[in-house]
Scaffold this motif. Sequence first.
Motif, PDB file in Angstrom:
ATOM      1  N   PHE A  30      37.692 -32.591   7.902  1.00 23.48           N
ATOM      2  CA  PHE A  30      38.667 -33.599   8.486  1.00 23.48           C
ATOM      3  C   PHE A  30      40.240 -33.759   7.526  1.00 23.48           C
ATOM      4  O   PHE A  30      40.898 -34.770   7.558  1.00 23.48           O
ATOM      5  N   LEU A  78      40.082 -39.702   3.045  1.00 24.65           N
ATOM      6  CA  LEU A  78      40.169 -41.228   3.177  1.00 24.65           C
ATOM      7  C   LEU A  78      38.778 -41.659   3.446  1.00 24.65           C
ATOM      8  O   LEU A  78      38.291 -42.597   3.109  1.00 24.65           O
ATOM      9  N   ASN A 135      42.121 -36.828   6.275  1.00 23.46           N
ATOM     10  CA  ASN A 135      41.246 -37.795   6.746  1.00 23.46           C
ATOM     11  C   ASN A 135      40.137 -37.973   6.225  1.00 23.46           C
ATOM     12  O   ASN A 135      39.045 -38.697   5.690  1.00 23.46           O
ATOM     13  N   TYR A 157      49.182 -43.905   4.547  1.00 17.97           N
ATOM     14  CA  TYR A 157      47.838 -43.578   3.982  1.00 17.97           C
ATOM     15  C   TYR A 157      47.582 -44.495   2.540  1.00 17.97           C
ATOM     16  O   TYR A 157      46.624 -44.744   2.369  1.00 17.97           O
ATOM     17  N   SER A 181      44.513 -46.752   2.195  1.00 19.81           N
ATOM     18  CA  SER A 181      43.342 -46.468   1.079  1.00 19.81           C
ATOM     19  C   SER A 181      43.263 -47.497   0.332  1.00 19.81           C
ATOM     20  O   SER A 181      41.870 -47.816   0.091  1.00 19.81           O
TER      21      SER A 181
END
Length: 126
Positions: free
Chosen positions: A27, A33, A30, A96, A100
């Motif tokens: 991913f 994350l 991602n 992001y 996060s």
Amino acid sequence: MKLTNAISVAVFGFAGGVFRGLLSTAFDANGVLVANLLGCFLLAFLTYYVIERDLLAGWLNAGLGTGLIGAFTTFSSFSMTTIKLTQHSPLLGGAYLLVSMVGGLAMAGLGMTLARRLGRVVDRHA
């Protein structure tokens, strides 16, 4: 540190690193994350349900918490992903970072809440 704890951390750390690597490969950004958010949830759940209730041996708690979850989630991967995304798009990098941080706190809170509720249910039925 006891030898059993050190071995447990090493073995579970290897597995956690492999799992994070698989998510990152599958991913991209991602994956980091997902690993970090899932790790926040899992560490809180482990702490507030398993460790607080003394359900597992200390060496296993160390292996799961420090080894598995510690290697699965990593600040360095989070930092590098944030920098890469920010270089591509400052807005994307900022988003992001925000997802996060806020998501990690929310997942840790969810893990703690679920662990404590599950603990009360188990205690009532014991």
